[in-house]
Design a protein around this motif. Structure first.
Motif, PDB file in Angstrom:
ATOM      1  N   SER A  97      23.182 -44.360  32.231  1.00  0.00           N
ATOM      2  CA  SER A  97      23.852 -43.243  31.562  1.00  0.00           C
ATOM      3  C   SER A  97      25.365 -43.407  31.593  1.00  0.00           C
ATOM      4  O   SER A  97      26.056 -43.087  30.615  1.00  0.00           O
ATOM      5  CB  SER A  97      23.444 -41.921  32.221  1.00  0.00           C
ATOM      6  OG  SER A  97      22.056 -41.686  32.066  1.00  0.00           O
ATOM      7  N   LYS A  98      25.906 -43.901  32.685  1.00  0.00           N
ATOM      8  CA  LYS A  98      27.351 -44.140  32.755  1.00  0.00           C
ATOM      9  C   LYS A  98      27.771 -45.210  31.750  1.00  0.00           C
ATOM     10  O   LYS A  98      28.807 -45.088  31.092  1.00  0.00           O
ATOM     11  CB  LYS A  98      27.753 -44.559  34.170  1.00  0.00           C
ATOM     12  CG  LYS A  98      27.727 -43.434  35.190  1.00  0.00           C
ATOM     13  CD  LYS A  98      28.188 -43.926  36.557  1.00  0.00           C
ATOM     14  CE  LYS A  98      28.210 -42.812  37.579  1.00  0.00           C
ATOM     15  NZ  LYS A  98      28.655 -43.273  38.922  1.00  0.00           N
ATOM     16  N   VAL A  99      26.967 -46.260  31.623  1.00  0.00           N
ATOM     17  CA  VAL A  99      27.277 -47.317  30.660  1.00  0.00           C
ATOM     18  C   VAL A  99      27.253 -46.754  29.240  1.00  0.00           C
ATOM     19  O   VAL A  99      28.108 -47.094  28.400  1.00  0.00           O
ATOM     20  CB  VAL A  99      26.288 -48.486  30.806  1.00  0.00           C
ATOM     21  CG1 VAL A  99      26.430 -49.469  29.654  1.00  0.00           C
ATOM     22  CG2 VAL A  99      26.521 -49.203  32.134  1.00  0.00           C
ATOM     23  N   SER A 100      26.286 -45.882  28.952  1.00  0.00           N
ATOM     24  CA  SER A 100      26.211 -45.260  27.635  1.00  0.00           C
ATOM     25  C   SER A 100      27.471 -44.458  27.339  1.00  0.00           C
ATOM     26  O   SER A 100      28.048 -44.563  26.246  1.00  0.00           O
ATOM     27  CB  SER A 100      24.983 -44.341  27.556  1.00  0.00           C
ATOM     28  OG  SER A 100      24.977 -43.594  26.359  1.00  0.00           O
ATOM     29  N   ALA A 101      27.917 -43.640  28.301  1.00  0.00           N
ATOM     30  CA  ALA A 101      29.121 -42.829  28.096  1.00  0.00           C
ATOM     31  C   ALA A 101      30.347 -43.715  27.881  1.00  0.00           C
ATOM     32  O   ALA A 101      31.197 -43.433  27.024  1.00  0.00           O
ATOM     33  CB  ALA A 101      29.328 -41.891  29.275  1.00  0.00           C
ATOM     34  N   ALA A 102      30.434 -44.791  28.662  1.00  0.00           N
ATOM     35  CA  ALA A 102      31.573 -45.701  28.496  1.00  0.00           C
ATOM     36  C   ALA A 102      31.547 -46.379  27.131  1.00  0.00           C
ATOM     37  O   ALA A 102      32.585 -46.541  26.478  1.00  0.00           O
ATOM     38  CB  ALA A 102      31.567 -46.749  29.611  1.00  0.00           C
ATOM     39  N   ALA A 103      30.348 -46.745  26.672  1.00  0.00           N
ATOM     40  CA  ALA A 103      30.228 -47.427  25.382  1.00  0.00           C
ATOM     41  C   ALA A 103      30.640 -46.525  24.223  1.00  0.00           C
ATOM     42  O   ALA A 103      31.100 -47.004  23.187  1.00  0.00           O
ATOM     43  CB  ALA A 103      28.792 -47.913  25.183  1.00  0.00           C
ATOM     44  N   GLN A 104      30.491 -45.206  24.382  1.00  0.00           N
ATOM     45  CA  GLN A 104      30.886 -44.266  23.334  1.00  0.00           C
ATOM     46  C   GLN A 104      32.342 -43.827  23.453  1.00  0.00           C
ATOM     47  O   GLN A 104      32.794 -42.973  22.687  1.00  0.00           O
ATOM     48  CB  GLN A 104      29.969 -43.033  23.374  1.00  0.00           C
ATOM     49  CG  GLN A 104      28.519 -43.338  23.063  1.00  0.00           C
ATOM     50  CD  GLN A 104      28.353 -44.050  21.736  1.00  0.00           C
ATOM     51  OE1 GLN A 104      28.908 -43.624  20.726  1.00  0.00           O
ATOM     52  NE2 GLN A 104      27.604 -45.154  21.739  1.00  0.00           N
ATOM     53  N   GLY A 105      33.064 -44.380  24.421  1.00  0.00           N
ATOM     54  CA  GLY A 105      34.489 -44.128  24.519  1.00  0.00           C
ATOM     55  C   GLY A 105      34.885 -42.934  25.361  1.00  0.00           C
ATOM     56  O   GLY A 105      36.041 -42.508  25.333  1.00  0.00           O
ATOM     57  N   TYR A 106      33.961 -42.389  26.141  1.00  0.00           N
ATOM     58  CA  TYR A 106      34.308 -41.238  26.972  1.00  0.00           C
ATOM     59  C   TYR A 106      35.276 -41.631  28.088  1.00  0.00           C
ATOM     60  O   TYR A 106      36.134 -40.849  28.484  1.00  0.00           O
ATOM     61  CB  TYR A 106      33.043 -40.615  27.571  1.00  0.00           C
ATOM     62  CG  TYR A 106      32.262 -39.801  26.566  1.00  0.00           C
ATOM     63  CD1 TYR A 106      32.509 -38.450  26.403  1.00  0.00           C
ATOM     64  CD2 TYR A 106      31.284 -40.385  25.761  1.00  0.00           C
ATOM     65  CE1 TYR A 106      31.809 -37.689  25.482  1.00  0.00           C
ATOM     66  CE2 TYR A 106      30.580 -39.643  24.833  1.00  0.00           C
ATOM     67  CZ  TYR A 106      30.845 -38.294  24.695  1.00  0.00           C
ATOM     68  OH  TYR A 106      30.158 -37.554  23.767  1.00  0.00           O
ATOM     69  N   PHE A 107      35.099 -42.818  28.616  1.00  0.00           N
ATOM     70  CA  PHE A 107      36.049 -43.355  29.594  1.00  0.00           C
ATOM     71  C   PHE A 107      36.014 -44.874  29.488  1.00  0.00           C
ATOM     72  O   PHE A 107      35.116 -45.452  28.861  1.00  0.00           O
ATOM     73  CB  PHE A 107      35.716 -42.895  31.022  1.00  0.00           C
ATOM     74  CG  PHE A 107      34.280 -43.118  31.440  1.00  0.00           C
ATOM     75  CD1 PHE A 107      33.842 -44.353  31.898  1.00  0.00           C
ATOM     76  CD2 PHE A 107      33.371 -42.077  31.378  1.00  0.00           C
ATOM     77  CE1 PHE A 107      32.531 -44.550  32.292  1.00  0.00           C
ATOM     78  CE2 PHE A 107      32.046 -42.258  31.770  1.00  0.00           C
ATOM     79  CZ  PHE A 107      31.625 -43.499  32.223  1.00  0.00           C
ATOM     80  N   LYS A 108      37.005 -45.509  30.083  1.00  0.00           N
ATOM     81  CA  LYS A 108      37.130 -46.962  29.990  1.00  0.00           C
ATOM     82  C   LYS A 108      36.597 -47.603  31.256  1.00  0.00           C
ATOM     83  O   LYS A 108      37.094 -47.361  32.355  1.00  0.00           O
ATOM     84  CB  LYS A 108      38.593 -47.358  29.781  1.00  0.00           C
ATOM     85  CG  LYS A 108      38.792 -48.849  29.505  1.00  0.00           C
ATOM     86  CD  LYS A 108      40.246 -49.160  29.198  1.00  0.00           C
ATOM     87  CE  LYS A 108      40.437 -50.647  28.894  1.00  0.00           C
ATOM     88  NZ  LYS A 108      41.845 -50.975  28.580  1.00  0.00           N
TER      89      LYS A 108
ATOM     90  N   ARG B  41      39.990 -34.692  22.599  1.00  0.00           N
ATOM     91  CA  ARG B  41      39.549 -36.080  22.389  1.00  0.00           C
ATOM     92  C   ARG B  41      38.043 -36.191  22.593  1.00  0.00           C
ATOM     93  O   ARG B  41      37.330 -36.814  21.791  1.00  0.00           O
ATOM     94  CB  ARG B  41      40.281 -37.005  23.359  1.00  0.00           C
ATOM     95  CG  ARG B  41      39.946 -38.485  23.186  1.00  0.00           C
ATOM     96  CD  ARG B  41      40.514 -39.335  24.319  1.00  0.00           C
ATOM     97  NE  ARG B  41      39.810 -39.124  25.575  1.00  0.00           N
ATOM     98  CZ  ARG B  41      38.679 -39.753  25.903  1.00  0.00           C
ATOM     99  NH1 ARG B  41      38.116 -40.609  25.069  1.00  0.00           N
ATOM    100  NH2 ARG B  41      38.102 -39.515  27.084  1.00  0.00           N
ATOM    101  N   VAL B  42      37.548 -35.575  23.651  1.00  0.00           N
ATOM    102  CA  VAL B  42      36.115 -35.632  23.952  1.00  0.00           C
ATOM    103  C   VAL B  42      35.304 -34.941  22.859  1.00  0.00           C
ATOM    104  O   VAL B  42      34.238 -35.421  22.458  1.00  0.00           O
ATOM    105  CB  VAL B  42      35.850 -35.001  25.339  1.00  0.00           C
ATOM    106  CG1 VAL B  42      34.354 -34.822  25.582  1.00  0.00           C
ATOM    107  CG2 VAL B  42      36.462 -35.867  26.436  1.00  0.00           C
TER     108      VAL B  42
END
Length: 680
Positions: A25-36, A285-286
């Motif tokens: 789930s963290k990887v998914s959020a990062a892939a959508q640009g939520y965090f780097k 932004r989010v």
């Protein structure tokens, strides 16, 4: 700390499995640009896209922990040595993020987890040239542990946190300096232990680390409907969450740390963090990253998790969480009236599981439901609830004419019978602009089958932009009937504040003058006919902040005038509720709020005395958690003392989807007959 032989190794394996789900789930959020976090993907075999709701949930978790880490590093930036001790670290990428940010000056990171988890993580690091390149002084894989990675800035250790002496020995041999400023990090870790063990870890850290800050992210509020679904989810995974039962809210968690010898402690839920400690620009932004329309589930998820910081020593005290003096989400201590209202199942056999439906009483004994989304997806059929001598029965029907496949639309009963359907959406990118007219009739007196037709209305004049989560209320002006449309949202505009009048006789959009104190833009509010105008309450306003204001729209000789109604006590802001005017009382049912404990029940506001009361709902007769948001309600009797609540629920973050299984009825007579609290 007690040393106890583990009697359930299968549970430990299940708990370790929560790490695997979390990192995906963290990887998914990062892939959508939520965090780097570019290196996090190397800890999963495949990048899978989660829903926008789950992405947001893991974003706010990541952001809160990152905020606390940066506060600690800032407060200790002049120290010759600082340490981060990550408990139950799993596949967290903190070391690699700080390395990429060049923020490891004088910082050593110690990660502790079960030996199997540490061994797997070390193997993943060893198998990735990019990960391994960040640890220049580590050139071999230790197969036996407990130190699976040992370098100048990073130590990966395999040890059971419940074994105090072994933990201390492993940390000592790995080079932990007990007197150095230390950040102890626990992200949804200790709660999987029996509470006596997690309490022992908290106390152990306070005793052994005199210059330390403890950061914890965990669950709270176990007893409301969302909390029950959350607990049941982890029980099914054989990963019971323990501490939230003994420490069910932020106050209890704060006292827990103070009683375990931490000098100071600050704890807030994730709604407070999101609205108070993130900038407006960051929240905007989010909002723009993905199409999103699950506000109820998002806010409930955030109300069921907290971020906590506790400190020992003057240095780390500077890094504690602090709320600004003015915050969009001030906590309100709610005083409930002594009465409570009970709900009962409408019948034993009704099954109406959906959210985002619209309802209308076509006739006194005939209730129509359209649209919405249930377990089988979007509803293309309609449902009738019919009152007969033996009680209510329901029937799924295929209306003649057009289908009504839409969510968060309105269906307003109109004079002469039938209703008008307006707005709604199929997805957050696809609002619907067609307006539908609903008519119903009996086939003949010998065959009392109800026929329902839904056909498109051709309206002239400047129509409003397509929207959903709006209100459409029947008004009377100069002896003519109008549909008054207010607020809502579109695929681009998150809140609308415009007003529109549709003449039902002419099927023409007209301009009628409006004056007075105009309401703020909003959606998911309520608007009820009242004395030729309406009364409007609540909703979700700009920036996703709930509103608690009440407005009257009153007819004048030339149009209508807005007037803000000040009631006492002021109501807790909420949205996604329903409301009805009964006599001179506005009755508000359910909804979602962020600023008070528990969940909304029933609020009654006398529109003459302008007094209000908040009343809890007794749901003990309902065999499943009753979630009162994204639902419909209708008055069932002419006296307005019985209300039926239909549908409701939603996606409970990553814990599964919950729908209210059957309609329930709410008896208002005990409160409406006792007028003293409202008249005084």
């Amino acid at each position: 700390m007690p040393v106890t032989k583990n009697k359930n190794p299968g549970k430990d394996t299940a708990v370790q499995g929560t790490n695997d789900s979390s990192v995906v789930s963290k990887v998914s959020a990062a892939a959508q640009g939520y965090f780097k976090d570019e290196l996090l993907q190397h800890f999963v075999s495949k990048v899978s896209r989660r829903t926008a709701l789950i992405n947001r949930g893991y974003y706010v978790r990541w952001k809160a922990v990152d905020h606390c880490v940066k506060q600690f590093l800032c407060a200790t930036n002049t120290c010759a040595r600082r340490q981060i001790l990550s408990l139950g670290a799993g596949f967290d990428s903190l070391y690699f993020r700080l390395h990429a940010e060049e923020a490891l000056q004088n910082v050593i990171i110690f990660e502790v987890d079960f030996p199997d988890v540490a061994r797997r993580k070390a193997a993943l690091i060893n198998g990735s040239n990019l990960l391994k390149a960040t640890i220049s002084d580590w050139d071999h894989l230790a197969q036996t542990g407990p130190a699976y990675v040992s370098s100048v800035h990073y130590k990966l250790l395999g040890v059971d946190l419940r074994k105090e002496k072994e933990l201390e020995d492993v940390l000592h041999r790995a080079g932990l300096h007990w007197n150095c400023p230390t950040l102890v990090l626990s992200e949804v870790v200790l709660t999987y232990m029996e509470t006596q063990w997690s309490d022992a870890v908290i106390g152990w850290a306070a005793r052994n680390l005199p210059q330390a800050m403890f950061v914890m992210y965990e669950q709270i509020r176990p007893n409301d409907p969302f909390g029950i679904v959350m607990q049941n989810h982890f029980l099914k995974l054989n990963s019971k969450i323990h501490a939230l039962c003994q420490y069910p809210n932020t106050f209890a968690q704060t006292q827990r740390f103070l009683q375990k010898d931490w000098e100071e402690c600050v704890c807030m839920d994730m709604n407070q963090f999101f609205f108070s400690l993130l900038t407006d620009d960051e929240r905007e932004r989010v909002e723009k990253l993905e199409p999103f329309d699950e506000f109820e589930e998002w806010h409930q998820k955030c109300s069921h998790y907290f971020i906590l910081t506790a400190s020992n020593g003057s240095l780390t005290r500077q890094a504690l969480l602090t709320l600004p003096s003015e915050t969009p989400i001030p906590l309100i201590k709610l005083t409930l009236d002594q009465y409570s209202m009970s709900v009962q199942l409408m019948t034993e056999s009704q099954c109406v599981e959906a959210v985002g439906m619209a309802s209308s009483m076509l006739e006194p004994r005939l209730l129509l439901l359209t649209g919405g989304c249930g377990r089988q997806g979007r509803n293309s059929t309609a449902m009738l609830l019919m009152r007969e001598h033996a009680g209510w029965r329901h029937a799924v029907i295929e209306p003649e004419g057009q289908k009504c496949v839409r969510l968060y639309h309105t269906m307003t009963s109109v004079p002469g019978g039938g209703a008008v359907i307006l707005g709604g959406r199929t997805s957050p990118l696809n609002p619907i602009d067609s307006i539908l007219k609903v008519t119903c009739s009996l086939r003949d007196k010998h065959n009392p089958k109800v026929l329902v037709s839904i056909n498109e209305m051709v309206c002239t004049g400047p129509a409003p932009i397509p929207r959903w989560r709006h209100t459409a209320t029947l008004l009377i002006f100069e002896d003519r009937n109008y549909l008054f449309v207010f607020g809502g949202r579109t695929e681009r505009e998150l809140v609308l504040g415009d007003s529109h009048f549709l003449s039902l006789e002419d099927q023409h959009w007209v301009n009628i003058p409006l004056e007075g104190c105009f309401p703020k833009p909003r959606h998911s509010h309520s608007a009820c006919p009242y004395k030729g105008g309406l009364v409007m309450f609540g909703g979700l306003g700009k920036g996703g902040v709930p509103l608690g204001d009440i407005f009257l729209l009153k007819p004048t000789c030339i149009g209508f005038c807005w007037e803000r109604l000040h009631v006492h006590p002021a109501l807790v802001p909420r949205y996604s509720h329903t409301a009805h005017v009964i006599g001179e009382n506005l009755v508000v049912v359910g909804g979602v709020w962020l600023q008070s404990a528990g969940v909304p029940g029933v609020a009654i506001i006398n529109l003459i005395s302008r007094n209000s009361v908040e009343i809890s709902i007794d749901t003990s007769s309902v065999p499943w958690p009753l979630m009162l948001h994204s639902f419909c309600s209708e008055l069932l009797d002419s006296e307005g003392t019985e209300v039926v609540l239909i549908g409701g629920g939603g996606s409970c973050f990553s814990f599964g989807t919950h729908f209210n299984a059957q309609p329930v009825t709410l008896d208002l007579s005990p409160m409406l007959c006792n007028k003293a609290p409202l008249d005084s």
